[in-house]
Design a protein around this motif. Structure first.
Motif, short mmCIF file in Angstrom:
data_model
loop_
_atom_site.label_atom_id
_atom_site.label_comp_id
_atom_site.label_asym_id
_atom_site.label_seq_id
_atom_site.Cartn_x
_atom_site.Cartn_y
_atom_site.Cartn_z
N GLY A 163 44.24 37.41 31.87
CA GLY A 163 43.36 36.28 32.23
C GLY A 163 44.39 35.18 32.81
N GLU A 164 44.02 33.77 32.47
CA GLU A 164 44.71 32.58 32.93
C GLU A 164 46.03 32.55 31.86
OE1 GLU A 164 44.28 27.78 33.77
OE2 GLU A 164 42.70 29.49 34.52
N ARG A 181 43.38 31.07 38.57
CA ARG A 181 44.04 31.92 37.52
C ARG A 181 45.61 31.78 37.71
NH1 ARG A 181 45.58 37.00 35.68
NH2 ARG A 181 45.91 38.15 37.74
N GLY A 239 38.88 32.61 42.59
CA GLY A 239 40.10 33.19 41.95
C GLY A 239 41.24 32.58 41.79
#
Length: 434
Positions: free
Chosen positions: A48-49, A180, A177
């Motif tokens: 994930g981030e 992220r 995106g």
């Protein structure tokens, strides 16, 4: 500051230590006097981030609680690992290159600004305004070109485009995106003093650069006490008519004058960046028609992907350089002392989505490795997994396995790979429904 070790054992903390790299870490010269400690899991680092402050706090919690000397902090992955190493090394008094020099490599736009001060062997490039209602290529940058975030994992969100329709489609995906990795990277940018040309650029910037052509090649090396050493050059061969790697092959088959040219450009650029006490990997294109090289990108770490290749050919995995430098020693990498004349890392890929219905078991893999000398396999997906659910894939394919082969000829490397692919026996069901 932690007290110095009173015995001969050195404690080496490896950020993102994974099972696949442990055997090659244990094969470095002097490994019997080293104790490796994992510091943050790959899931924490790549899922994930990421939150860089949280990762720093977690790592410091482990290190502060450690009852012993902290002799080295190392890592062989991209962001955030590459930036955590100098941050933690500074706090705990271990050796590494500076955070600024790492960011000058990792931030693709800043890196290009630095590279052009040391060499003209780079493509035309510029920023793309992701906020614009009608984003356009930078002035002077022509199709075909590549669009990529300033920072990404494993070519994630990197797109080759040949016209405005493809350009707009790629911009839309990058917009979706880029945060992220870009947002966490801005925390790092805030920690260093940026030059005027980086004012307002930030971490969520998109770079466009003209496509390069020719043979792709990687140069690995290190800097110790300001001296740049190149210890290996590898060829990167793509699947036909794609930009996806089929294999990395060591040593390179390019003519010696070309390798000398690569070495010269590498030395000038790494000195310009101010790199020291660490390993690096620089990727290039070589055009046989013009006999010129073009610099693709700089990685502020050696490639863990190549560890077995150096072990097969030179007798020592390239992790040796990373560990030696972190302990303050010059690695003095050997050459040609391994059991094989050449080696390759193969990427067994699938180019459409699907659900993996059969994956070879650990017992199957151990048998395949036993049957063929100079062969090692790492399988990526697990049974029942949609390929589109795999993390850190490029924009065009899915990696099923990494196959490492050593041999006396390119033909032998290919035979071992083909035999391995047939023996692995992956099967797939149709693509998962949305």
């Amino acid at each position: 500051m932690p007290e110095k070790n009173v015995n001969d054992t050195k404690n080496v903390f490896v950020i993102g230590l994974d099972e696949a790299n442990l055997p090659t870490l244990q094969a470095v010269p002097g490994a019997k006097s080293l104790r490796y400690h994992p510091l943050l899991s790959t899931e924490e680092l790549q899922g994930g981030e990421v939150s860089v402050p949280e990762l720093i706090d977690k790592a410091q919690g482990v290190l502060d609680a450690f009852d012993g000397s902290i002799d080295a902090i190392v890592g062989y992955w991209d962001f955030p690992v590459s930036t955590l190493v100098p941050i933690l090394s500074e706090r705990y008094g271990t050796r590494s290159t500076s955070l600024e020099s790492v960011v000058k490599c990792e931030h693709k736009y800043w890196s290009r600004l630095e590279q052009q001060k040391a060499t003209d062997r780079i493509p035309r490039f510029g920023k793309v305004d992701l906020e614009s209602d009608d984003p356009r290529p930078p002035e002077g940058v022509r199709f075909p070109m590549w669009l990529k975030p300033a920072l990404s994992y494993s070519s994630e969100l990197a797109f080759g485009v040949k016209d405005m329709d493809e350009f707009r489609a790629a911009v839309a995906e990058i917009r979706e995106g880029i945060a992220r990795v870009g947002r966490p990277f801005e925390y790092i940018l805030d920690r260093i003093e940026l030059p005027p040309e980086m004012d307002g650029v930030g971490g969520q910037v998109c770079l466009a650069e003209e496509a390069m052509s020719g043979i792709q090649v990687a140069v690995e090396g290190y800097v110790h006490q300001g001296e740049v050493t190149v210890y290996g050059t590898l060829d990167s061969i793509n699947y036909p008519d794609t930009s996806c790697f089929l294999r990395h092959q060591y040593p390179s088959t390019l003519p010696p004058p070309v390798i000398d040219q690569l070495r010269d450009v590498t030395e000038r650029v790494m000195r310009r960046i101010g790199f020291d006490s660490a390993t690096f990997s620089v990727e290039y294109f070589y055009d046989p028609q013009t006999q010129e090289v073009s610099l693709l990108e700089i990685n502020p770490r050696h490639s863990q992907s190549h560890a077995e290749l150096f072990q097969y050919v030179d007798g020592v995995p390239n992790h040796h350089c990373m560990v030696s430098l972190a302990l303050g020693d010059d690695p003095h990498m050997p050459h040609g002392e391994g059991p094989y004349a050449m080696a390759a890392k193969w990427y067994y890929r699938w180019f459409t989505d699907g659900v993996v219905s059969h994956v070879p078991s650990p017992e199957d893999i151990a048998r395949i490795e036993r049957e063929t000398d100079g062969l090692r396999v790492d399988v990526t997906p697990h049974e029942g997994q949609p390929l589109s659910g795999l993390s850190q894939q490029d924009s065009y394919s899915f990696e099923l396995a990494h196959v490492f082969t050593g041999g006396s000829s390119e033909e032998e490397l290919r035979e071992k790979y083909d035999h391995c692919v047939a023996a692995l026996g992956f099967t797939f069901d149709e693509s998962p429904q949305e």
